[in-house]
Design a protein around this motif. Structure first.
Motif, mmCIF file in Angstrom:
data_model
loop_
_atom_site.group_PDB
_atom_site.id
_atom_site.type_symbol
_atom_site.label_atom_id
_atom_site.label_comp_id
_atom_site.label_asym_id
_atom_site.label_seq_id
_atom_site.Cartn_x
_atom_site.Cartn_y
_atom_site.Cartn_z
ATOM 1 N N VAL A 166 4.108 -7.171 8.998
ATOM 2 C CA VAL A 166 3.803 -5.845 8.454
ATOM 3 C C VAL A 166 5.041 -4.973 8.600
ATOM 4 O O VAL A 166 5.683 -4.972 9.645
ATOM 5 C CB VAL A 166 2.605 -5.200 9.187
ATOM 6 N N ASP A 167 5.359 -4.250 7.524
ATOM 7 C CA ASP A 167 6.515 -3.353 7.542
ATOM 8 C C ASP A 167 6.092 -1.999 6.993
ATOM 9 O O ASP A 167 5.544 -1.921 5.893
ATOM 10 C CB ASP A 167 7.645 -3.945 6.691
ATOM 11 N N TRP A 168 6.318 -0.947 7.744
ATOM 12 C CA TRP A 168 5.995 0.421 7.349
ATOM 13 C C TRP A 168 7.277 1.193 7.077
ATOM 14 O O TRP A 168 8.295 0.953 7.710
ATOM 15 C CB TRP A 168 5.268 1.150 8.482
ATOM 16 N N TRP A 176 -6.378 5.615 7.193
ATOM 17 C CA TRP A 176 -5.312 4.734 6.696
ATOM 18 C C TRP A 176 -5.884 3.505 6.003
ATOM 19 O O TRP A 176 -5.265 2.452 5.974
ATOM 20 C CB TRP A 176 -4.400 4.325 7.853
ATOM 21 N N ALA A 225 2.443 -5.838 3.731
ATOM 22 C CA ALA A 225 1.848 -6.853 4.607
ATOM 23 C C ALA A 225 2.042 -8.220 3.949
ATOM 24 O O ALA A 225 1.759 -8.385 2.766
ATOM 25 C CB ALA A 225 0.376 -6.575 4.833
ATOM 26 N N LYS A 227 3.353 0.720 3.204
ATOM 27 C CA LYS A 227 3.084 -0.425 4.085
ATOM 28 C C LYS A 227 3.142 -1.709 3.267
ATOM 29 O O LYS A 227 2.508 -1.821 2.223
ATOM 30 C CB LYS A 227 1.699 -0.282 4.713
ATOM 31 N N SER A 231 0.861 -1.184 0.000
ATOM 32 C CA SER A 231 0.000 0.000 0.000
ATOM 33 C C SER A 231 0.893 1.227 0.000
ATOM 34 O O SER A 231 1.759 1.367 0.865
ATOM 35 C CB SER A 231 -0.899 0.030 1.236
ATOM 36 N N SER A 274 3.694 7.408 2.594
ATOM 37 C CA SER A 274 3.957 6.376 3.579
ATOM 38 C C SER A 274 3.723 5.044 2.884
ATOM 39 O O SER A 274 2.816 4.924 2.056
ATOM 40 C CB SER A 274 3.020 6.524 4.786
ATOM 41 N N ARG A 328 5.339 3.196 11.264
ATOM 42 C CA ARG A 328 3.908 2.887 11.274
ATOM 43 C C ARG A 328 3.080 4.178 11.291
ATOM 44 O O ARG A 328 3.192 4.985 12.199
ATOM 45 C CB ARG A 328 3.559 2.036 12.479
ATOM 46 N N ARG A 329 2.284 4.334 10.236
ATOM 47 C CA ARG A 329 1.382 5.478 10.092
ATOM 48 C C ARG A 329 2.080 6.823 10.298
ATOM 49 O O ARG A 329 1.536 7.738 10.899
ATOM 50 C CB ARG A 329 0.188 5.343 11.024
#
Length: 181
Positions: free
Chosen positions: A162-164, A107, A152, A150, A73, A148, A168-169
């Motif tokens: 999960v990797d951001w 998000w 998954a 993401k 994403s 940003s 994260r956010r």
């Protein structure tokens, strides 16, 4: 002694103003640590350009394979006054996958597809990357954007990795339009 002190102080001020990071830039680049153990599609770097015609986001992975079950994403923020993203490009990370640009609430993507010019290109093997290009008109031609990313990966069906990036956010710095992306 006073002229030397004044010269040193003046030099320090000039040097500090030259090294200070700008509040806005035309591109954003960051490396991401190996922090998604259990997934080969660990995000390793993100680079975003906000050009006169397009917003381009390139995401590099540890190992992008054609048979991955992971998804990506790419969130785009065009209005800093609103919480979360206004747009999200969602895609699988396997060969033959499809991708879609939708509006977003917070998000999460919505069912509202954005009908415009955008694409995603996958580079397997040595490059291990996905390049997303979105026409600025799709995003209502914003002055700045923030991104940003993401990833998954439902690695074994019971655990989801999960990797951001950047976190994260969290958003990149604001990226002004300007480069020929």
């Amino acid at each position: 002694m006073r002229p030397r002190t004044a010269l040193t102080a003046c030099s320090a001020v000039v040097l500090a103003s030259l090294v200070a990071a700008p509040a806005h830039a035309e591109f954003y680049s960051t490396s991401d640590p190996a922090d998604a153990s259990g997934s080969l599609t660990d995000v390793r770097a993100v680079r975003a350009k906000h050009g006169a015609g397009n917003v381009v986001v390139k995401v590099r992975f540890q190992d992008l394979t054609r048979s991955s079950a992971a998804g990506l994403s790419v969130f785009i923020d065009t209005d800093r006054g609103e919480k979360g993203a206004e747009y999200v490009l969602s895609s699988g990370l396997n060969d033959g996958t499809d991708y879609v640009l939708t509006t977003a609430k917070g998000w999460r993507g919505t069912d509202e597809r954005v009908e415009c010019d955008y694409d995603a290109k996958y580079s397997w093997g040595i490059k291990n990357s996905v390049r997303v290009r979105i026409d600025r008109a799709c995003l209502e031609t914003p002055a700045t954007v923030r991104v940003s990313v993401k990833m998954a990966d439902p690695t074994d069906g019971s655990t989801r990795v999960v990797d951001w990036s950047p976190e994260r956010r969290r958003w990149s710095l604001p990226i002004e339009s300007g480069l020929g992306a």
